[in-house]
Design a protein around this motif. Sequence first.
Motif, short mmCIF file in Angstrom:
data_model
loop_
_atom_site.label_atom_id
_atom_site.label_comp_id
_atom_site.label_asym_id
_atom_site.label_seq_id
_atom_site.Cartn_x
_atom_site.Cartn_y
_atom_site.Cartn_z
N PHE A 286 -90.01 -54.07 81.13
CA PHE A 286 -90.74 -55.23 80.62
C PHE A 286 -92.05 -55.40 81.40
CE2 PHE A 286 -91.90 -59.70 80.38
CZ PHE A 286 -91.77 -59.96 79.01
N ARG A 287 -93.16 -54.97 80.80
CA ARG A 287 -94.47 -55.08 81.43
C ARG A 287 -94.48 -54.48 82.83
NH1 ARG A 287 -95.47 -61.48 79.98
NH2 ARG A 287 -95.07 -61.34 77.73
N GLY A 288 -93.77 -53.40 83.00
CA GLY A 288 -93.71 -52.72 84.28
C GLY A 288 -92.81 -53.37 85.30
N ARG A 289 -92.05 -54.38 84.87
CA ARG A 289 -91.18 -55.11 85.80
C ARG A 289 -89.74 -54.62 85.71
NH1 ARG A 289 -93.47 -60.02 87.65
NH2 ARG A 289 -95.54 -60.40 86.76
N ALA A 290 -89.04 -54.79 86.82
CA ALA A 290 -87.64 -54.36 86.91
C ALA A 290 -86.80 -55.09 85.86
CB ALA A 290 -87.11 -54.63 88.31
N THR A 291 -86.08 -54.32 85.05
CA THR A 291 -85.32 -54.86 83.93
C THR A 291 -83.94 -54.21 83.88
OG1 THR A 291 -87.42 -54.92 82.70
CG2 THR A 291 -85.41 -55.39 81.46
N PHE A 292 -82.92 -55.02 83.61
CA PHE A 292 -81.56 -54.51 83.44
C PHE A 292 -81.15 -54.62 81.98
CE2 PHE A 292 -80.98 -55.72 88.01
CZ PHE A 292 -80.65 -54.46 88.47
N PHE A 293 -80.38 -53.62 81.53
CA PHE A 293 -79.80 -53.61 80.18
C PHE A 293 -78.29 -53.40 80.30
CE2 PHE A 293 -84.11 -52.12 79.74
CZ PHE A 293 -84.58 -52.69 78.57
N LEU B 184 -88.76 -63.01 74.53
CA LEU B 184 -89.91 -62.20 74.90
C LEU B 184 -89.53 -60.73 75.06
CD1 LEU B 184 -91.79 -64.51 77.44
CD2 LEU B 184 -92.41 -63.96 75.09
N PHE B 185 -88.25 -60.45 75.23
CA PHE B 185 -87.82 -59.05 75.26
C PHE B 185 -88.01 -58.42 73.88
CE2 PHE B 185 -84.90 -60.68 78.73
CZ PHE B 185 -85.65 -60.12 79.75
N LEU B 186 -87.73 -59.17 72.82
CA LEU B 186 -87.97 -58.67 71.47
C LEU B 186 -89.45 -58.48 71.22
CD1 LEU B 186 -85.51 -60.68 69.18
CD2 LEU B 186 -85.41 -58.27 69.79
N THR B 187 -90.26 -59.41 71.69
CA THR B 187 -91.72 -59.28 71.55
C THR B 187 -92.21 -58.02 72.23
OG1 THR B 187 -91.94 -61.70 71.51
CG2 THR B 187 -93.92 -60.43 71.98
N ASN B 188 -91.67 -57.74 73.40
CA ASN B 188 -92.08 -56.54 74.13
C ASN B 188 -91.64 -55.27 73.40
OD1 ASN B 188 -93.41 -55.60 76.65
ND2 ASN B 188 -91.42 -54.67 77.07
N LEU B 189 -90.43 -55.30 72.85
CA LEU B 189 -89.94 -54.17 72.08
C LEU B 189 -90.87 -53.89 70.89
CD1 LEU B 189 -87.80 -52.05 71.28
CD2 LEU B 189 -86.53 -53.90 70.16
N GLN B 190 -91.26 -54.94 70.19
CA GLN B 190 -92.15 -54.78 69.04
C GLN B 190 -93.53 -54.28 69.46
OE1 GLN B 190 -91.79 -58.78 67.61
NE2 GLN B 190 -89.72 -58.44 66.80
N ARG B 191 -94.00 -54.76 70.62
CA ARG B 191 -95.30 -54.32 71.14
C ARG B 191 -95.29 -52.82 71.43
NH1 ARG B 191 -97.34 -52.84 75.81
NH2 ARG B 191 -95.38 -53.24 76.92
N ILE B 192 -94.22 -52.35 72.06
CA ILE B 192 -94.13 -50.93 72.41
C ILE B 192 -94.02 -50.07 71.15
CG2 ILE B 192 -92.73 -49.20 73.59
CD1 ILE B 192 -91.97 -51.41 75.61
N ARG B 193 -93.21 -50.52 70.19
CA ARG B 193 -93.08 -49.76 68.94
C ARG B 193 -94.44 -49.64 68.23
NH1 ARG B 193 -88.58 -48.76 66.11
NH2 ARG B 193 -89.45 -49.56 64.16
N LYS B 194 -95.21 -50.71 68.25
CA LYS B 194 -96.54 -50.68 67.64
C LYS B 194 -97.48 -49.78 68.43
CE LYS B 194 -100.28 -53.71 66.09
NZ LYS B 194 -100.76 -55.13 66.00
N LYS B 195 -97.42 -49.86 69.75
CA LYS B 195 -98.30 -49.07 70.62
C LYS B 195 -98.11 -47.58 70.38
CE LYS B 195 -99.16 -48.17 75.56
NZ LYS B 195 -98.78 -48.60 76.95
N TYR B 196 -96.85 -47.16 70.22
CA TYR B 196 -96.56 -45.73 70.05
C TYR B 196 -96.33 -45.34 68.59
CZ TYR B 196 -96.20 -45.74 75.11
OH TYR B 196 -96.47 -45.87 76.46
N LYS B 197 -96.64 -46.28 67.70
CA LYS B 197 -96.54 -46.02 66.25
C LYS B 197 -95.15 -45.50 65.85
CE LYS B 197 -101.48 -45.05 65.66
NZ LYS B 197 -101.90 -45.41 67.03
N ILE B 198 -94.12 -46.23 66.32
CA ILE B 198 -92.74 -45.87 66.02
C ILE B 198 -92.34 -46.60 64.73
CG2 ILE B 198 -90.37 -45.83 66.87
CD1 ILE B 198 -91.59 -46.24 69.71
N SER B 199 -92.08 -45.84 63.69
CA SER B 199 -91.78 -46.47 62.40
C SER B 199 -90.31 -46.35 62.00
CB SER B 199 -92.66 -45.85 61.31
OG SER B 199 -92.45 -44.44 61.23
N LYS B 200 -89.54 -45.56 62.75
CA LYS B 200 -88.14 -45.39 62.38
C LYS B 200 -87.26 -45.39 63.60
CE LYS B 200 -88.42 -40.33 62.29
NZ LYS B 200 -88.11 -39.12 61.54
#
Length: 221
Positions: free
Chosen positions: A75-82, A205-221
């Motif tokens: 998440f924006r270069g920050r430490a994140t757990f899943f 905001l985790f969903l927002t970040n996911l959508q941002r990354i998908r858009k940045k790398y043009k991930i459509s599927k």
Amino acid sequence: MSSYDKAVQAINKSHVLLVYPIKNAKDPQALWHKLFPRSEMRWEWTDDADDKVVKLWHLKTELSEQHDVVYGKWFRGRATFFSHEIAPAFLKLLGATDIRPESLAPDSGAIYEELLSDSPQTPKMLCEATDMMGSIHRAKFEKALRPLWERMLIVGSGEVDEGNFPSLAMGATKNIFEDIWDEARRMDQATAEKLIADQLPQDSLFLTNLQRIRKKYKISK
């Protein structure tokens, strides 16, 4: 219950958590909020600093090393757990399992190829292996890591003492979490989207970040 078990339980319940809050904001949620809900975090490393900050730092290292949860600078270069439950869905929607080293920018691809062959490794080891040693290449190296973190191609796996300060060891997600990687590879997009929608609030905001990354790398599927 130990602090470690409480942390794993909190991550499994929330599915995605930062380690520390950003400017003490409640969103995105952090492990700090779960373990110390009544405490404001003060990022200080002095003799009279809040020892909870240091304790959480050490706990973060233990969690990344034991692999009961997935850890990365997502998440924006920050430490994140899943949690193990939600990680495959993120990997699927980030297109991670379709990526090969040669499809990445040269520096990122070199690091990823090295980690696919030998994980985990420290930054020093990776810099030596990819000819990015020295302070002159530091920014280049960090830039090359960014897409690997953002698309969850790599994870943190404990710390190694390399001198002045312990360094985060990094590994290819495919190697460190084989079962999670295989689940992501088998998962279809609709299942991944539903799993994330069911577990995270719509305004997260985790969903927002996911959508941002998908858009940045043009991930459509």
